[in-house]
Design a protein around this motif. Sequence first.
Motif, mmCIF file in Angstrom:
data_model
loop_
_atom_site.group_PDB
_atom_site.id
_atom_site.type_symbol
_atom_site.label_atom_id
_atom_site.label_comp_id
_atom_site.label_asym_id
_atom_site.label_seq_id
_atom_site.Cartn_x
_atom_site.Cartn_y
_atom_site.Cartn_z
ATOM 1 N N ASP A 1 31.378 46.604 45.092
ATOM 2 C CA ASP A 1 32.520 46.208 45.292
ATOM 3 C C ASP A 1 33.650 45.154 44.923
ATOM 4 N N ALA A 2 32.605 44.599 44.850
ATOM 5 C CA ALA A 2 33.474 42.887 43.962
ATOM 6 C C ALA A 2 34.475 43.097 42.764
ATOM 7 N N MET A 3 34.502 44.462 41.963
ATOM 8 C CA MET A 3 34.884 44.824 40.814
ATOM 9 C C MET A 3 35.997 45.670 42.002
ATOM 10 N N VAL B 1 43.738 44.440 32.425
ATOM 11 C CA VAL B 1 42.497 44.057 32.905
ATOM 12 C C VAL B 1 41.650 44.326 32.477
ATOM 13 N N ALA B 2 40.215 43.917 31.906
ATOM 14 C CA ALA B 2 39.120 44.463 31.405
ATOM 15 C C ALA B 2 38.530 43.818 31.578
ATOM 16 N N PHE B 3 36.971 45.381 32.336
ATOM 17 C CA PHE B 3 35.538 44.901 33.317
ATOM 18 C C PHE B 3 34.478 45.214 31.470
ATOM 19 N N THR C 1 40.230 39.028 31.281
ATOM 20 C CA THR C 1 39.011 39.853 31.195
ATOM 21 C C THR C 1 37.572 39.266 31.610
ATOM 22 N N GLN C 2 37.323 40.939 33.124
ATOM 23 C CA GLN C 2 36.578 39.928 33.634
ATOM 24 C C GLN C 2 35.133 40.847 33.354
ATOM 25 N N GLY C 3 34.449 39.684 33.760
ATOM 26 C CA GLY C 3 32.733 39.936 32.961
ATOM 27 C C GLY C 3 31.817 40.343 34.091
ATOM 28 N N LYS C 4 32.396 41.209 34.509
ATOM 29 C CA LYS C 4 31.487 41.482 36.027
ATOM 30 C C LYS C 4 30.288 42.175 35.474
ATOM 31 N N ASN C 5 29.254 41.838 35.861
ATOM 32 C CA ASN C 5 27.670 42.398 35.875
ATOM 33 C C ASN C 5 27.523 43.809 36.601
ATOM 34 N N VAL D 1 40.851 44.965 41.466
ATOM 35 C CA VAL D 1 40.987 45.869 41.100
ATOM 36 C C VAL D 1 42.294 46.126 42.105
ATOM 37 N N ARG D 2 41.566 45.727 43.530
ATOM 38 C CA ARG D 2 42.905 45.606 44.475
ATOM 39 C C ARG D 2 44.242 44.714 44.288
#
Length: 337
Positions: A164-166, A290-292, A308-312, A170-171
Amino acid sequence: LKGFSGFNVDGFNYQSPDVVAYFLTHFHADHTVGLHAGFKGPALIYCSPITAALLTSISGLKPALVQGVPIGDSIQIRTSDGSLAEVTFLCANHCPGSALLHFRNLRTGVTVLHTGDFRAAACVREDPTLHALIAAHGPIGELLLDTTYCSPQWKFPDQAEVCDAMGRIVRSELAREPRTLFLVGSYQIGKERAVAAVVRAAGCRAIVGWHRARTLKLCGWWDGELFVCEDDEEAIAGAGGNLDLDLEFKSARCCVRVVSMSGALQHEAMAQMLESEVDTSGQRLWGAVVAFRPTGWSYTRSSRGGKTQGKNSSKGSSSRSLKDVIEIDMGEEKEEE
């Protein structure tokens, strides 16, 4: 495997004549060392049907050497000392086809649970098949546990919360810059839920390479509404027939790409994409990239970060969930929190 002579889990470089059964928990490279087209046994490999399909179609193993066992099913196999053992395959919630293995020696009563790599979410901890095994045969005698994130510092949020956070990221990025390209890091198999979260929020399909597309199809994860193969001539024809391949896939209709977890996610590579990807008039296709990197190793408790997003979205287990598994397997009641 102690108590089950001749059984070998995820150890395919060990090809002793004493081995009577191999077991593969999942199709990740660090667990398939020793498996290749020339693998000759000396015993069958037992794994889930998805993993079996990947072994024969991608690694090139002979189908006669691989036996798929559906998740939730049990099989009986003789150990090298003649004892009959029952092996039950349980969902590991890690990558497609991943399995926990519950072993029970019918002669001695010894039980072992081998987790392989797993994500100890509620669906695993509350698996009715696992609880039925414990109720029928008692607490697990030996627990072979994936402890990648066993340290108390690894307290991950629920995977659904992360996805959900990812989507929110994005939005937010698209509202800031509509011409944003999103990169989602992945291994050969895994991270499908993270990719799907980004794709749905972006309102487009994700570009994948031919090898990744084949893997998704073998796993049953292929969805033409979510993915498009960069070598898919039919998709190109449907989009206009005579469009240039690169331009079609680098348009806003496909602003998500699934890439390796390393190279393409580096800032230098992202900057190169901004500079080099242009349309027929020479104008840049993207205003931002934007990179995950959806892995537990990039997890921080802070919600702030760079481009550079580091979402787990790790498929491993956090410290708290591992403790929960131990309490379940040892037959202990969880304290109310």
